[in-house]
Scaffold this active site. Structure first.
Site, PDB file in Angstrom:
ATOM      1  N   LYS A  36       1.810  11.400  58.606  1.00 40.52           N
ATOM      2  CA  LYS A  36       2.362  12.455  59.455  1.00 40.52           C
ATOM      3  C   LYS A  36       3.443  13.250  58.715  1.00 40.52           C
ATOM      4  O   LYS A  36       3.459  14.475  58.760  1.00 40.52           O
ATOM      5  CB  LYS A  36       2.984  11.833  60.714  1.00 40.52           C
ATOM      6  CG  LYS A  36       2.005  11.400  61.782  1.00 40.52           C
ATOM      7  CD  LYS A  36       2.747  10.785  62.944  1.00 40.52           C
ATOM      8  CE  LYS A  36       1.799  10.469  64.084  1.00 40.52           C
ATOM      9  NZ  LYS A  36       1.228  11.701  64.681  1.00 40.52           N
ATOM     10  N   ASP A  88      13.610  -2.925  62.320  1.00 44.24           N
ATOM     11  CA  ASP A  88      13.361  -2.242  61.047  1.00 44.24           C
ATOM     12  C   ASP A  88      12.443  -3.054  60.127  1.00 44.24           C
ATOM     13  O   ASP A  88      12.557  -2.988  58.911  1.00 44.24           O
ATOM     14  CB  ASP A  88      14.668  -1.929  60.338  1.00 44.24           C
ATOM     15  CG  ASP A  88      15.478  -3.178  59.998  1.00 44.24           C
ATOM     16  OD1 ASP A  88      15.174  -4.255  60.552  1.00 44.24           O
ATOM     17  OD2 ASP A  88      16.394  -3.082  59.168  1.00 44.24           O
ATOM     18  N   SER A 130      32.047   2.167  57.046  1.00 41.77           N
ATOM     19  CA  SER A 130      31.937   2.001  55.595  1.00 41.77           C
ATOM     20  C   SER A 130      31.799   3.327  54.866  1.00 41.77           C
ATOM     21  O   SER A 130      32.016   3.416  53.660  1.00 41.77           O
ATOM     22  CB  SER A 130      30.724   1.129  55.253  1.00 41.77           C
ATOM     23  OG  SER A 130      29.518   1.771  55.644  1.00 41.77           O
ATOM     24  N   HIS A 136      18.816   8.050  61.646  1.00 39.29           N
ATOM     25  CA  HIS A 136      17.845   7.011  61.943  1.00 39.29           C
ATOM     26  C   HIS A 136      17.075   7.331  63.221  1.00 39.29           C
ATOM     27  O   HIS A 136      17.673   7.699  64.238  1.00 39.29           O
ATOM     28  CB  HIS A 136      18.536   5.660  62.128  1.00 39.29           C
ATOM     29  CG  HIS A 136      19.098   5.089  60.867  1.00 39.29           C
ATOM     30  ND1 HIS A 136      19.441   3.763  60.724  1.00 39.29           N
ATOM     31  CD2 HIS A 136      19.370   5.656  59.666  1.00 39.29           C
ATOM     32  CE1 HIS A 136      19.906   3.545  59.509  1.00 39.29           C
ATOM     33  NE2 HIS A 136      19.885   4.693  58.854  1.00 39.29           N
ATOM     34  N   GLU A 155      11.019   2.154  61.786  1.00 39.27           N
ATOM     35  CA  GLU A 155      12.314   2.824  61.663  1.00 39.27           C
ATOM     36  C   GLU A 155      12.207   3.906  60.591  1.00 39.27           C
ATOM     37  O   GLU A 155      11.755   3.643  59.477  1.00 39.27           O
ATOM     38  CB  GLU A 155      13.422   1.846  61.272  1.00 39.27           C
ATOM     39  CG  GLU A 155      14.787   2.532  61.260  1.00 39.27           C
ATOM     40  CD  GLU A 155      15.889   1.661  60.674  1.00 39.27           C
ATOM     41  OE1 GLU A 155      16.836   1.348  61.399  1.00 39.27           O
ATOM     42  OE2 GLU A 155      15.802   1.309  59.484  1.00 39.27           O
ATOM     43  N   ALA A 167      24.099   5.214  49.443  1.00 41.75           N
ATOM     44  CA  ALA A 167      23.627   4.041  50.186  1.00 41.75           C
ATOM     45  C   ALA A 167      23.062   2.979  49.247  1.00 41.75           C
ATOM     46  O   ALA A 167      23.242   1.778  49.466  1.00 41.75           O
ATOM     47  CB  ALA A 167      22.569   4.463  51.204  1.00 41.75           C
ATOM     48  N   GLU A 170      26.037   1.282  47.639  1.00 42.48           N
ATOM     49  CA  GLU A 170      26.700   0.406  48.599  1.00 42.48           C
ATOM     50  C   GLU A 170      25.922  -0.894  48.782  1.00 42.48           C
ATOM     51  O   GLU A 170      26.489  -1.984  48.819  1.00 42.48           O
ATOM     52  CB  GLU A 170      26.842   1.107  49.953  1.00 42.48           C
ATOM     53  CG  GLU A 170      27.614   0.285  50.974  1.00 42.48           C
ATOM     54  CD  GLU A 170      27.198   0.538  52.414  1.00 42.48           C
ATOM     55  OE1 GLU A 170      28.041   0.358  53.308  1.00 42.48           O
ATOM     56  OE2 GLU A 170      26.027   0.873  52.652  1.00 42.48           O
TER      57      GLU A 170
END
Length: 222
Positions: A36, A88, A130, A136, A155, A167, A170
């Site tokens: 999709k 997730d 953080s 999301h 997710e 990210a 991290e």
């Protein structure tokens, strides 16, 4: 007697066969959502001569990671709890060039008739403590089998390249420190998150300026 549970009308027991079936369902759902997204990207290219998506990543959470998450939530390790409480397991990450692309893409996905949006968490407008930023969407998508249609959760994370880089860093840092990074590292990460926001804003501003300059050039040539 085997413990059983129902996944949108589809009955499964505990065991290896059930785990394999669940993995198959989540993989099938990922393929459908990814297709999709790719079609929407192709359509955007055809209509606007512009690709909002830089790249797409997808994954199924490992059994170890699922068990760890269930324990953190206070649940026993079972397929029933896995399906009901870990949202997730199937994840797809869409990395865009600009923040404006994120909201355009999320809007387009939300309009898909056979995709149901369960929840949205906008960590771009409301970052985590953080400094984490991402958009999301938890959705369900029907997986059509020979005898069943099963709504399966996926997710979707949508972020810019700069957000994705932050990210990833991290995750590596907190994995090394098992979630207990020194205070100065956490502080520096949050500062880097602010820099990422400034970079995204500046790049979006630059992109708009380029489009305006190009349009002005075309007008002059007419």
């Amino acid at each position: 007697m085997d413990k059983e549970f129902t996944l949108s009308g589809f009955s499964l027991g505990e065991g290896v066969d059930s785990w394999n079936t669940i993995t198959f369902l989540y993989n099938s759902a990922l393929k459908k959502v990814r297709t999709k997204v790719e079609i929407l990207n192709d359509e955007f290219q055809q209509v606007h001569q512009y690709n909002p998506i830089e790249y797409i990543k997808s994954r199924i959470k490992t059994p170890r990671s699922i068990v760890k998450k269930l324990k953190r939530y206070g649940y026993e390790s079972s397929i029933n709890n896995m399906v009901n409480y870990v949202n997730d397991i199937a994840g797809i990450r869409i990395v865009c060039s600009f923040t404006s692309d994120i909201y355009k893409l999320s809007e387009m996905l939300g309009k898909q008739n056979d995709l149901t949006v369960i929840s949205v968490k906008d960590y771009i407008r409301h970052p985590k403590e953080s400094g984490y930023k991402s958009y999301h969407m938890l959705v369900t998508v029907p997986v059509f089998l020979s005898e069943y249609t099963i709504d399966t959760k996926v997710e979707i994370q949508i972020r810019t390249m700069a957000m994705d880089f932050w990210a990833s860093l991290e995750h590596k840092i907190y994995y090394k420190f098992e979630g207990n990074a020194p205070a100065y590292i956490s502080r520096d990460l949050r500062e880097c998150s602010d820099i990422v926001s400034m970079l995204d804003a500046k790049m979006l501003q630059l992109n708009e300026a380029i489009k305006e300059a190009k349009a002005a050039q075309e007008d002059d040539m007419m």
